[in-house]
Design a protein around this motif. Structure first.
Motif, short mmCIF file in Angstrom:
data_model
loop_
_atom_site.label_atom_id
_atom_site.label_comp_id
_atom_site.label_asym_id
_atom_site.label_seq_id
_atom_site.Cartn_x
_atom_site.Cartn_y
_atom_site.Cartn_z
N ARG A 15 0.81 -1.22 0.00
CA ARG A 15 0.00 0.00 0.00
C ARG A 15 0.85 1.28 0.00
O ARG A 15 0.58 2.19 -0.76
CB ARG A 15 -0.95 0.02 1.20
N ARG A 19 0.72 4.14 -2.85
CA ARG A 19 0.38 5.54 -2.56
C ARG A 19 1.43 6.49 -3.11
O ARG A 19 1.12 7.62 -3.46
CB ARG A 19 0.21 5.76 -1.06
N ASP A 26 -7.24 6.06 -0.13
CA ASP A 26 -7.52 4.62 -0.10
C ASP A 26 -8.96 4.33 -0.48
O ASP A 26 -9.24 3.36 -1.19
CB ASP A 26 -7.23 4.06 1.29
#
Length: 94
Positions: A15, A19, A26
């Motif tokens: 994640r 990002r 998200d």
């Protein structure tokens, strides 16, 4: 010379790496996944979620090739609360 396998091991990203590549919230990424507009995540373990790096890069290249249409601004004069007066109307009432 090794044979190319159909199930070749591909690089995955977590994640925080996603990002860095795709600066979206998200919740936005999750909604786009549900609609099929973004590559799907998959679980390596119950606590480790990853994305396929090649799929994310292909998605970014496709987005770069065809720009996204911007959403139209809402007509604020049709609001029920806090309606916006037309230009000049506020001065004549004051």
């Amino acid at each position: 010379m090794p044979k190319p396998e159909a199930n070749q091991i591909r690089r995955t990203i977590r994640r925080h790496q996603l990002r860095e590549m795709v600066p979206m919230a998200d919740s936005t990424i999750y909604e786009m996944e549900q609609r099929g507009d973004f590559p799907r995540r998959f679980a390596l373990s119950p606590r480790c979620i990853v994305w396929d790096l090649e799929e994310v890069e292909a998605w970014l290249m496709a987005r770069r090739a065809s720009p996204v249409r911007r959403a139209q601004h809402p007509d604020v004069s049709k609001r029920k609360s806090r309606s916006v007066k037309r230009r000049g109307q506020a001065r004549s009432e004051a």
